[in-house]
Structure formats: C-alpha cells, structure tokens
Design a protein around this motif. Sequence first.
Motif: not given
Length: 233
Positions: A32-33, A44, A46-47, A49, A51, A57, A63, A97-98
């Motif tokens: 994820l990073r 990553p 993906w980004t 969910e 933040s 993280i 996710d 996205d996921r």
Amino acid sequence: MSNDQLIGVGLYTPAEAGKLLRIAPAKISRWLRGHYIKGKYYPPLWTPEISLGDDRIFLGFRDLMEVRVADAFIQVGVSAIRVRAAIEVARDIIGRDRPLSTNRFRTDGREIFLHIVEEDDDGERRELLLNLFRKQFEFNTILDPILKTVDFGSDGNPLAWWPAGRRLNVVIDPARSFGQPIDASSSVPTAVLAAAAKHDGGIRNAALAYDVSETAIKNAIEFETMMEQRLAA
C-alpha cells in the motif's frame, strides 16, 4: 478524512489487518506504500481508502478484503507481478479501484480470471471466465473458497466478512463498530466479551452483563484466543 467519513468504512492499522488476515504487516505496508527491490521502484497496488493527512498507512474494509484476495492468489502460486497486472486490467474492465475484492474473481493457481455473466439473444444466461492475461473467454467452474466467508451486495462488492467462518458467529462489518470483530447477534466486539469473561467473574456473568448468550461469550473467547495465537506465531 474526518471521523464522520470513517463511518461505514472500517479502520485498521497494518498490524491489525495482519493479525486478522495472517499476513505480515510489513508486506501489507509495502503493497500500500510502494517499495524498492534491487533499485527498482514498485508503486502501491492501490490507494488505501483511509487517509488521515499524514504518512501513516491505514486500511478500510475494502482494503482489507483486497489484501486478503491478493495474498490468496500469491499463496496458490500466482506471481505478485501477475496480481498487479490483473488489478490494472480489471480496473479498466469493471471500472472499480479495488476489483480483487469483488465476487467476480477466480484463480486456478496459474491464471486469474474475471467472472462474467452474460445473456444471449434468446435471453439465456451463461457464465464465463475472462482470462485477464490471454484476453479471451474460457468456460470454467473454478470457485475461490475464500469468497464463501464474505457477504456480497447486489453490485458484487463485499459487505461483511466472517473471519473464522460462520461457525463462531463472528463478523467484520464496516457498518458496525467501525469494522471490528463483533458477535453478529449483539454487535458487541469480541474483545470486549472475551475480556469480560476473564475479568468479570466468568462466562455466565459476562453473558448476563452484556445480555448475550453464553455461547456468544465462548465464541468470542475462542476467536480472541485464535487472534492471540496468530500474534505469537
């Protein structure tokens, strides 16, 4: 992201996610990073969910499910490079996205397929699997057993996960208790029920205190013991 925006999303550190998924937290963070291997940067997958405006993280429930499926693919022999490629292709095909955490993925340990249901001119429905690497349709009846522990919505997105199977009646639902493991019937976190049995006079007293069945207390104890054993492993 504000506290109000976290409602219904779930919130997990890599350590918490790793304990639930039996995956090394460092691996989750790398995915994820982003990370370097022999001087080459891998972005990553993906980004996340979540933040909170800093470099930490955090994972949301989607996710968590995405990491679970990605790791399952790798465990059966699909390379991380192919998993990354599948995510990129599937994003374009289904526009999410996921995509791995939807109920449309299957694997045979060598290839990854996207599950497609289509209807012909006569109105007859048939199920196909699109091989994401060969870009062609193939008939297949492969089912990924990990999907059996997930409840999906009509849109194919995951709604809830039964992390110990359905036997213990323990569920992770991002709409309840911020996605922490809970007794499905009462919504009381398993950590709370197990602690009550330990510190408040045993199973019977804990059940009375939280208005749950003694079975719910026993299930919570078993689940939390299993989580502690994973940490110790």
